[in-house]
Design an enzyme around this catalytic site. Structure first.
Site, PDB file in Angstrom:
ATOM      1  N   GLU A 150      -5.966  86.298 -29.069  1.00  0.00           N
ATOM      2  CA  GLU A 150      -7.140  86.985 -29.625  1.00  0.00           C
ATOM      3  C   GLU A 150      -7.561  86.150 -30.819  1.00  0.00           C
ATOM      4  O   GLU A 150      -6.863  86.091 -31.831  1.00  0.00           O
ATOM      5  CB  GLU A 150      -6.775  88.422 -30.033  1.00  0.00           C
ATOM      6  CG  GLU A 150      -7.992  89.316 -30.229  1.00  0.00           C
ATOM      7  CD  GLU A 150      -8.589  89.193 -31.615  1.00  0.00           C
ATOM      8  OE1 GLU A 150      -9.644  88.518 -31.736  1.00  0.00           O
ATOM      9  OE2 GLU A 150      -8.026  89.752 -32.557  1.00  0.00           O
ATOM     10  N   CYS A 180     -12.350  89.652 -37.441  1.00  0.00           N
ATOM     11  CA  CYS A 180     -12.836  88.852 -36.313  1.00  0.00           C
ATOM     12  C   CYS A 180     -14.073  89.461 -35.674  1.00  0.00           C
ATOM     13  O   CYS A 180     -14.952  88.735 -35.203  1.00  0.00           O
ATOM     14  CB  CYS A 180     -11.731  88.648 -35.287  1.00  0.00           C
ATOM     15  SG  CYS A 180     -11.015  90.175 -34.650  1.00  0.00           S
TER      16      CYS A 180
END
Length: 481
Positions: free
Chosen positions: A246, A280
């Site tokens: 990720e 993010c």
């Protein structure tokens, strides 16, 4: 304030070393928050072997028992919030309110995973006149987890819960920039489980390499940067380890020309600068129709200028420092180069503690107006408190601009027309898109896989897809006599 000391944690025991690293408060660099034992390849080997030994019996523990232990761990985590939240603030720099919300959310992530697991493990079975077929799911073995500093507790639990409930064991390497509270929480939780199910190692890159190349590690799950992922993938290839990444994002927010500015701009501005932009899936670039640009940018600037910048434990603060020197310098350099362009760069917000400004990694929330679509500040993942506002002409143009990136994590579309929002969202190249809100929701936390496409990742967290990351399929065929 208290100073913490954490060791490695292997097979239910603290393991001291001859080298310790300091963790300093990003908002008050003169203050040492704690010290952390630094591991080596030999201790990594010890941790992985302990996890493997535990796996041989943990995989045979019933799903119901594994689930029950995880539910107890979730309750324990929530009970520890009054101690953990201030510590997370001191070691990471994020404001205290972030962690007051994050710890219950991390506990809830464990519970959600447990609820999903029961249906997930139901075997798929078929029968015809000749055979009986059962397709079943089996754990992988030892999983190496590398976790980041920006949302440390939630991301750690998003890995821990599916790994353990599916029958695997874990060796976790937290980020050196936010490892104290996570280690303390994991050690308390580990006491609920058999020895060796949860292990923790600390250190720099050499420890990470020893962990990700160990022959008994069956899969590596990493939340972090692309360069680290590339190195991990190369090392994993030698032993054909599975990987889950990720990674970063450059999430676009697309305002359509029918949007209600008064309603959506404050949401977008707040979402862009959550945790000082160090998330993010925070918005990294905002696309605004030209005819709305002046009004939208004025409102955006007004919202951001109301932020109060200070130490994370200051209850008045709505905006904290950047986490570490490397990220601080990176963002400072981005701002400096943006000022050299034709764009207008506005450094906003109010300093709560001017006398402490140089004693921490403080930056003003920064808005870049009239940014060129191909400008560095637009095409780069800033991962800090700076965001560009880009004007566009047509819907077709903005979809092209949004997709013109190697990133594809989150995104958002803002409109008064739900059908139009769905149509545009389906053309955005991303793992997740929110319409008139964030990519998260109460329902989405349970059912929406979290992850990205292109350079933003490989594999998924959360939902049933997150459980799928940590199992093998075992197909059994029984032939009738």
């Amino acid at each position: 304030m208290s100073t913490y000391r954490v060791e490695l944690f292997i097979n239910q025991e603290d393991v001291a070393t001859d080298k310790y690293a300091e963790v300093r408060d990003p908002g008050k660099l003169t203050e040492v928050v704690g010290t952390v034992a630094q591991g080596n390849a030999e201790l990594v080997d010890k941790a992985v072997r302990a996890a493997h030994q535990a796996y041989l019996s943990w995989r045979n523990v019933s799903l119901q028992e594994r689930a029950a232990l995880l539910l107890k761990a979730a309750d324990l985590l929530e009970q520890e919030a009054p101690v953990l939240a201030p510590l997370l603030t001191r070691e990471s720099g994020m404001i205290l309110s972030n962690y007051r919300m994050e710890i219950p959310a991390a506990a809830e992530a464990i519970r959600t995973t447990v609820v999903l697991a029961e249906a997930f493990f139901e075997p798929e079975q078929m029968r015809d006149a000749q055979t009986f077929v059962s397709v079943e799911k089996r754990p992988l073995g030892v999983i190496a987890a590398l976790t980041p500093w920006n949302v440390p507790m939630t991301i750690t639990m998003n890995k821990l819960a599916p790994i353990l409930v599916t029958g695997n064991t874990i060796v976790i390497k937290p980020s050196p920039f936010s490892c104290l509270a996570v280690t303390i929480a994991l050690k308390k939780m580990a006491a609920l489980f058999p020895p060796g199910v949860i292990n923790i190692v600390h250190g720099e890159a050499d420890v990470g390499v020893a962990l990700t190349t160990h022959p008994l590690v069956r899969k590596i799950t990493l939340t972090g940067g692309g360069k680290t992922a590339t190195a991990v993938m190369k090392s994993a290839a030698e032993s054909l380890k599975r990987v889950h990444f990720e990674l970063g994002g450059n999430d676009p927010a697309i305002l359509l020309d029918d949007v209600n500015l008064e309603k959506v701009i404050p949401q977008i501005a707040q979402g862009s600068f959550v945790r000082s932009g160090q998330v993010c899936v925070a918005t990294k670039r905002v696309y605004i129709p030209k005819k709305l640009y002046q009004d939208a940018s004025d409102l955006f600037v007004k919202t951001v200028d109301a932020f109060k910048i200070g130490h994370g434990l200051n209850e008045q603060a709505t905006f904290g420092p950047v986490n570490n020197r490397g990220q601080y310098q990176f963002v400072k350099d981005l701002i400096a180069r943006a000022k050299e362009s034709k764009a207008t760069v506005l450094e906003l917000g109010t300093k709560l503690e001017p006398e402490n400004w140089e004693n921490g990694y403080y930056l003003h929330p920064t808005v870049v107006l009239h940014a060129d679509p191909q400008q560095e500040i637009v095409v780069t993942e800033q991962f800090g408190p700076i965001i560009p506002l880009v004007a566009y002409d047509t819907e077709e143009e903005v979809i092209q601009l949004a997709n013109d990136t190697e990133y594809g994590l989150g995104s958002s579309v803002w409109t008064s027309d739900e059908e139009r929002g769905l149509r545009v969202a389906r053309q955005v190249e991303a793992g997740m898109t929110g319409i008139n809100g964030r990519v998260h929701s109460s329902l989405g936390q349970k059912y929406v896989p979290f992850g990205g496409i292109k350079q933003s990742g490989m594999g998924w967290e959360k939902a049933s897809a997150g459980l799928m990351e940590f199992v093998n399929f075992h197909g059994i065929t029984l032939h009738s006599r």
